[in-house]
Design a protein around this motif. Sequence first.
Motif, mmCIF file in Angstrom:
data_model
loop_
_atom_site.group_PDB
_atom_site.id
_atom_site.type_symbol
_atom_site.label_atom_id
_atom_site.label_comp_id
_atom_site.label_asym_id
_atom_site.label_seq_id
_atom_site.Cartn_x
_atom_site.Cartn_y
_atom_site.Cartn_z
ATOM 1 N N GLY A 32 0.812 -1.199 0.000
ATOM 2 C CA GLY A 32 0.000 0.000 0.000
ATOM 3 C C GLY A 32 0.850 1.256 0.000
ATOM 4 N N PRO A 33 0.191 2.418 -0.092
ATOM 5 C CA PRO A 33 0.925 3.684 -0.099
ATOM 6 C C PRO A 33 1.719 3.876 1.194
ATOM 7 C CG PRO A 33 -1.368 3.995 -0.770
ATOM 8 C CD PRO A 33 -1.266 2.597 -0.254
ATOM 9 N N ARG A 34 2.851 4.511 1.062
ATOM 10 C CA ARG A 34 3.760 4.829 2.186
ATOM 11 C C ARG A 34 4.048 3.586 3.043
ATOM 12 N NH1 ARG A 34 5.878 9.558 4.285
ATOM 13 N NH2 ARG A 34 6.527 9.369 6.465
ATOM 14 N N SER A 35 4.304 2.487 2.383
ATOM 15 C CA SER A 35 4.628 1.236 3.076
ATOM 16 C C SER A 35 6.074 0.860 2.831
ATOM 17 C CB SER A 35 3.716 0.111 2.594
ATOM 18 O OG SER A 35 4.019 -0.228 1.244
ATOM 19 N N LEU A 36 6.533 -0.105 3.611
ATOM 20 C CA LEU A 36 7.823 -0.732 3.362
ATOM 21 C C LEU A 36 7.503 -2.172 2.956
ATOM 22 C CD1 LEU A 36 10.702 0.243 3.418
ATOM 23 C CD2 LEU A 36 10.940 -0.673 5.723
ATOM 24 N N PRO A 37 7.468 -2.454 1.671
ATOM 25 C CA PRO A 37 6.998 -3.760 1.191
ATOM 26 C C PRO A 37 7.780 -4.933 1.793
ATOM 27 C CG PRO A 37 7.057 -2.217 -0.616
ATOM 28 C CD PRO A 37 7.719 -1.534 0.548
ATOM 29 N N LEU A 38 7.027 -5.988 2.070
ATOM 30 C CA LEU A 38 7.504 -7.250 2.634
ATOM 31 C C LEU A 38 7.847 -7.160 4.117
ATOM 32 C CD1 LEU A 38 9.663 -8.834 -0.205
ATOM 33 C CD2 LEU A 38 7.200 -8.460 -0.079
ATOM 34 N N TRP A 39 7.798 -5.972 4.708
ATOM 35 C CA TRP A 39 7.976 -5.862 6.160
ATOM 36 C C TRP A 39 6.745 -6.457 6.833
ATOM 37 C CZ3 TRP A 39 6.138 -0.915 8.902
ATOM 38 C CH2 TRP A 39 6.144 -1.116 10.298
ATOM 39 N N LEU A 40 6.977 -7.435 7.697
ATOM 40 C CA LEU A 40 5.911 -8.064 8.469
ATOM 41 C C LEU A 40 6.097 -7.737 9.942
ATOM 42 C CD1 LEU A 40 5.872 -11.537 6.730
ATOM 43 C CD2 LEU A 40 4.026 -9.858 6.664
ATOM 44 N N PRO A 41 5.096 -7.147 10.591
ATOM 45 C CA PRO A 41 5.243 -6.807 12.011
ATOM 46 C C PRO A 41 5.183 -8.042 12.894
ATOM 47 C CG PRO A 41 3.034 -6.295 11.250
ATOM 48 C CD PRO A 41 3.807 -6.729 10.035
ATOM 49 N N ALA A 42 5.435 -7.869 14.164
ATOM 50 C CA ALA A 42 5.399 -8.973 15.119
ATOM 51 C C ALA A 42 4.036 -9.663 15.080
ATOM 52 C CB ALA A 42 5.678 -8.452 16.524
ATOM 53 N N GLY A 43 4.071 -10.987 15.227
ATOM 54 C CA GLY A 43 2.848 -11.777 15.154
ATOM 55 C C GLY A 43 2.643 -12.439 13.812
ATOM 56 N N TYR A 44 3.487 -12.097 12.838
ATOM 57 C CA TYR A 44 3.377 -12.676 11.493
ATOM 58 C C TYR A 44 4.596 -13.534 11.152
ATOM 59 C CZ TYR A 44 -0.730 -9.918 10.318
ATOM 60 O OH TYR A 44 -2.004 -9.398 10.287
ATOM 61 N N GLU A 45 5.208 -14.103 12.168
ATOM 62 C CA GLU A 45 6.424 -14.883 11.946
ATOM 63 C C GLU A 45 6.189 -16.100 11.066
ATOM 64 O OE1 GLU A 45 7.091 -12.288 15.380
ATOM 65 O OE2 GLU A 45 5.467 -13.656 14.837
ATOM 66 N N GLY A 46 4.959 -16.583 10.979
ATOM 67 C CA GLY A 46 4.673 -17.756 10.157
ATOM 68 C C GLY A 46 4.160 -17.442 8.782
ATOM 69 N N PHE A 47 3.842 -16.160 8.501
ATOM 70 C CA PHE A 47 3.215 -15.824 7.222
ATOM 71 C C PHE A 47 4.130 -16.132 6.048
ATOM 72 C CE2 PHE A 47 2.157 -12.901 3.769
ATOM 73 C CZ PHE A 47 0.807 -13.163 3.610
ATOM 74 N N ALA A 48 5.393 -15.801 6.173
ATOM 75 C CA ALA A 48 6.353 -16.041 5.095
ATOM 76 C C ALA A 48 7.207 -17.274 5.368
ATOM 77 C CB ALA A 48 7.237 -14.811 4.900
ATOM 78 N N ARG A 49 6.642 -18.227 6.122
ATOM 79 C CA ARG A 49 7.345 -19.477 6.405
ATOM 80 C C ARG A 49 6.372 -20.660 6.326
ATOM 81 N NH1 ARG A 49 11.052 -18.112 11.777
ATOM 82 N NH2 ARG A 49 11.776 -16.065 11.097
#
Length: 325
Positions: free
Chosen positions: A253-270
């Motif tokens: 989205g606008p003004r984002s840092l793409p692929l940055w996942l905040p805490a609690g999403y440790e499994g999303f990209a695994r």
Amino acid sequence: MARVLVLGGTAWLGRLIAASLVARGDDVTCLARGASGDASAGAALITRDRREPGAYDVVGGSHWDAVIELASEPSLVTGALEALAPAAEHWTLVSSVSVYAANDEPGADETAALVEPTDLTDYAHAKVAAEQATADRVGDRLLIARPGLIVGPGDGSDRFGYWAGRFALAGAEPVLVPGRARQTAQVIDARDLADWIADAARSRVTGVVNAVGDPLPLEEMLALAADVAGATAPLVSADDEALVAHGVAPWAGPRSLPLWLPAGYEGFARRSGERYRAAGGRTRPLRSTLVDVLADERARGLDRPRRAGLTRAEELEVIAALADG
């Protein structure tokens, strides 16, 4: 030669799937509005709005060796099922790993709990509803493919391409990156996904499959993107709290840092990709994808307006503010 109907087939992934099927010698028909463009060379395009009455009249009386559905809107999915499911030997629904209820368990597989589909305007909820409706109608003829982050040249989301493009634009100037430890990236090249979906439809693979690549530490992916871009940019790392404090959003989205996942999403990209590999899924080297993505980024304009990411001016403002403390 298989007769395959692609519901869609003129946008990015659908067009690649149709092209892959054509390359295998199949008789491919795409049913779509055509708003995203034409079908791949060798595929027939039937231009229809699937929301309109009679949208499936031309294809509904035919026998199909395989039907491939890309939609997420439940009304489109159920309409196609009513018209086409009885005469289809195999059905593929392209879903998403976004359907999972939790994202905090690294290595979770296809048996993980799904969101409860209570809000069909939400993408994840709509995909779950589509999965459930399709399973009820198609039964053991069904493949549910759940891709992770789909990347590659032609990606209109601007998430993965942001990094190759940003390093190329920055050159030797600083680049802002997320600083939280143990960040991972997990991507699949759209061309590999399309080839696998085409093969799976022809060989009638069934069940639920996470179509994902191997997880990679995000810092390694960023280093590879910088290397491909020939950049020597110093990295300015900021933790979650600092990014939020400076108005930077995670993921997209606008003004984002793409692929940055905040805490609690440790499994999303695994997510586990074992079933994908067991079903013949392949992934090309990430460097190869990045080379092609960078060429696409250059062709589209490194400093163009983007759907995801910080503008270069916004990024430099955040970097300056971080330096000021």
